[in-house]
Design a protein around this motif. Sequence first.
Motif, PDB file in Angstrom:
ATOM      1  N   PRO A 186      88.484  18.919  25.954  1.00 39.40           N
ATOM      2  CA  PRO A 186      88.231  20.311  24.950  1.00 39.40           C
ATOM      3  C   PRO A 186      88.338  20.777  25.605  1.00 39.40           C
ATOM      4  CG  PRO A 186      86.714  19.166  27.836  1.00 39.40           C
ATOM      5  CD  PRO A 186      87.856  18.816  27.360  1.00 39.40           C
ATOM      6  N   ILE A 187      88.811  22.002  25.118  1.00 38.82           N
ATOM      7  CA  ILE A 187      89.145  23.772  25.277  1.00 38.82           C
ATOM      8  C   ILE A 187      88.303  23.919  24.011  1.00 38.82           C
ATOM      9  CG2 ILE A 187      90.522  23.404  27.097  1.00 38.82           C
ATOM     10  CD1 ILE A 187      92.606  24.176  24.441  1.00 38.82           C
ATOM     11  N   LEU A 188      88.403  25.839  23.677  1.00 41.00           N
ATOM     12  CA  LEU A 188      88.349  26.378  22.904  1.00 41.00           C
ATOM     13  C   LEU A 188      86.811  25.541  21.634  1.00 41.00           C
ATOM     14  CD1 LEU A 188      92.052  27.546  22.355  1.00 41.00           C
ATOM     15  CD2 LEU A 188      90.284  28.890  23.839  1.00 41.00           C
ATOM     16  N   ASP A 189      86.711  24.896  21.645  1.00 42.92           N
ATOM     17  CA  ASP A 189      85.544  24.431  21.004  1.00 42.92           C
ATOM     18  C   ASP A 189      85.728  23.391  20.543  1.00 42.92           C
ATOM     19  OD1 ASP A 189      83.040  26.507  22.181  1.00 42.92           O
ATOM     20  OD2 ASP A 189      84.320  27.265  20.899  1.00 42.92           O
ATOM     21  N   THR A 190      87.054  22.743  20.788  1.00 48.91           N
ATOM     22  CA  THR A 190      87.399  21.849  20.342  1.00 48.91           C
ATOM     23  C   THR A 190      88.088  20.813  21.021  1.00 48.91           C
ATOM     24  OG1 THR A 190      88.949  20.826  18.173  1.00 48.91           O
ATOM     25  CG2 THR A 190      89.957  22.085  19.866  1.00 48.91           C
ATOM     26  N   ILE A 191      88.195  19.707  21.360  1.00 50.13           N
ATOM     27  CA  ILE A 191      89.124  18.479  21.895  1.00 50.13           C
ATOM     28  C   ILE A 191      90.520  18.560  21.459  1.00 50.13           C
ATOM     29  CG2 ILE A 191      89.329  16.036  22.443  1.00 50.13           C
ATOM     30  CD1 ILE A 191      86.243  16.272  22.264  1.00 50.13           C
ATOM     31  N   THR A 192      91.778  19.008  21.865  1.00 45.95           N
ATOM     32  CA  THR A 192      93.006  18.871  21.747  1.00 45.95           C
ATOM     33  C   THR A 192      93.425  17.363  21.311  1.00 45.95           C
ATOM     34  OG1 THR A 192      94.016  17.783  24.183  1.00 45.95           O
ATOM     35  CG2 THR A 192      93.556  20.428  23.800  1.00 45.95           C
ATOM     36  N   ASP A 193      94.398  17.403  20.128  1.00 42.45           N
ATOM     37  CA  ASP A 193      94.809  16.280  19.471  1.00 42.45           C
ATOM     38  C   ASP A 193      95.733  15.758  20.721  1.00 42.45           C
ATOM     39  OD1 ASP A 193      94.063  16.832  17.274  1.00 42.45           O
ATOM     40  OD2 ASP A 193      95.883  17.331  16.793  1.00 42.45           O
ATOM     41  N   THR A 195     101.439  18.840  18.666  1.00 44.04           N
ATOM     42  CA  THR A 195     101.982  19.180  17.645  1.00 44.04           C
ATOM     43  C   THR A 195     101.153  19.912  17.114  1.00 44.04           C
ATOM     44  OG1 THR A 195     100.271  17.433  17.215  1.00 44.04           O
ATOM     45  CG2 THR A 195     102.654  17.210  16.695  1.00 44.04           C
ATOM     46  N   GLN A 196     100.347  20.702  18.401  1.00 45.14           N
ATOM     47  CA  GLN A 196      99.001  21.327  18.388  1.00 45.14           C
ATOM     48  C   GLN A 196      99.833  22.668  18.427  1.00 45.14           C
ATOM     49  OE1 GLN A 196      95.564  19.562  19.656  1.00 45.14           O
ATOM     50  NE2 GLN A 196      94.471  20.589  18.271  1.00 45.14           N
ATOM     51  N   GLY A 197      98.991  24.055  17.866  1.00 46.95           N
ATOM     52  CA  GLY A 197      99.232  25.036  18.940  1.00 46.95           C
ATOM     53  C   GLY A 197      98.002  25.842  18.907  1.00 46.95           C
ATOM     54  N   LEU A 198      96.911  25.831  19.393  1.00 47.02           N
ATOM     55  CA  LEU A 198      96.000  26.644  19.922  1.00 47.02           C
ATOM     56  C   LEU A 198      96.145  27.898  21.401  1.00 47.02           C
ATOM     57  CD1 LEU A 198      93.022  23.325  20.472  1.00 47.02           C
ATOM     58  CD2 LEU A 198      93.998  24.671  18.853  1.00 47.02           C
ATOM     59  N   ASN A 199      96.041  28.190  21.309  1.00 48.45           N
ATOM     60  CA  ASN A 199      96.052  29.497  22.737  1.00 48.45           C
ATOM     61  C   ASN A 199      96.297  29.161  23.142  1.00 48.45           C
ATOM     62  OD1 ASN A 199      96.074  32.639  23.211  1.00 48.45           O
ATOM     63  ND2 ASN A 199      94.214  32.583  23.685  1.00 48.45           N
ATOM     64  N   ARG A 200      97.081  29.373  24.401  1.00 46.51           N
ATOM     65  CA  ARG A 200      97.774  29.400  25.781  1.00 46.51           C
ATOM     66  C   ARG A 200      97.380  27.578  25.596  1.00 46.51           C
ATOM     67  NH1 ARG A 200      94.571  30.865  29.623  1.00 46.51           N
ATOM     68  NH2 ARG A 200      95.917  31.400  31.250  1.00 46.51           N
ATOM     69  N   GLN A 201      97.193  26.830  24.841  1.00 54.54           N
ATOM     70  CA  GLN A 201      96.767  25.243  25.385  1.00 54.54           C
ATOM     71  C   GLN A 201      97.114  25.043  26.262  1.00 54.54           C
ATOM     72  OE1 GLN A 201      97.779  22.673  21.494  1.00 54.54           O
ATOM     73  NE2 GLN A 201      97.003  20.876  22.781  1.00 54.54           N
ATOM     74  N   ILE A 202      98.821  24.896  26.593  1.00 50.07           N
ATOM     75  CA  ILE A 202      98.869  24.541  27.811  1.00 50.07           C
ATOM     76  C   ILE A 202      98.539  24.268  29.019  1.00 50.07           C
ATOM     77  CG2 ILE A 202     100.575  22.381  29.464  1.00 50.07           C
ATOM     78  CD1 ILE A 202     102.266  22.647  27.059  1.00 50.07           C
TER      79      ILE A 202
END
Length: 241
Positions: A153-160, A177-184
């Motif tokens: 759970p990050i950025l008000d969502t749950i990563t794929d 396959t996602q590209g959320l901001n600073r995801q890793i």
Amino acid sequence: METKRLNKAISETGYCSRRAADKLIEDGKVAVNGKTAGLGVKVSVKDTITVLGQVITKEVENIYLAFNKPVGITCTTDTKIRGNIISYLNYPERIFPIGRLDKPSEGLIFMTNDGDIVNKILRSKNNHEKEYIVTVDKKITDSFVAKMSNGIPILDTITDKCKVEKINDYTFKIILTQGLNRQIRRMCEYLNYEVKKLKRVRIMNIRLNNLKPGKYREFTKQELQTINQLVGNSSKTEEAS
């Protein structure tokens, strides 16, 4: 000869989005062949488009580069920002990055002048893989791998869900396959791990391999052909806008 709407032609150069182009046109800042243009104007490749007096169209073949971004370089086209990727590359033609890598991160990034392929690749729903090698500050456990793989759970969502593989005690491979901001980095932080090194080694079918930091190379014909096949069903610029 094929024509297209002026705002679309501007966006495909990578200068700005179609909405931003509409605003520039409305404000009278865009000219076609020396004459101020209005909304709805159509143009062809023979027309010269200028924004604030700067020519943004030019008969240049499409450019596709694989660049190994060093740590400390910022993925922005704003040349006023110190350490920006455009000034660093100093490429003779106008190009821009597809997506971005954080300033502290390194590795593969695409550079191009083809605004249409940018939109296609960046649409997350098209599920284009990006592979990273990540080093963290603590030993990697089976629990860490499982949690990273199943969603954080990050950025008000749950990563794929994604593929995570332990390489050694402190290093793992992750395919997103996602590209959320600073995801890793955010995913690791959630599990109380700190990223010490993050390197992107693959985007879709193109690998970094032995390309040295700060160097770039052109896509091979085969690589470009495969990418065009992979994005064949992706949203086109017109639809995506």
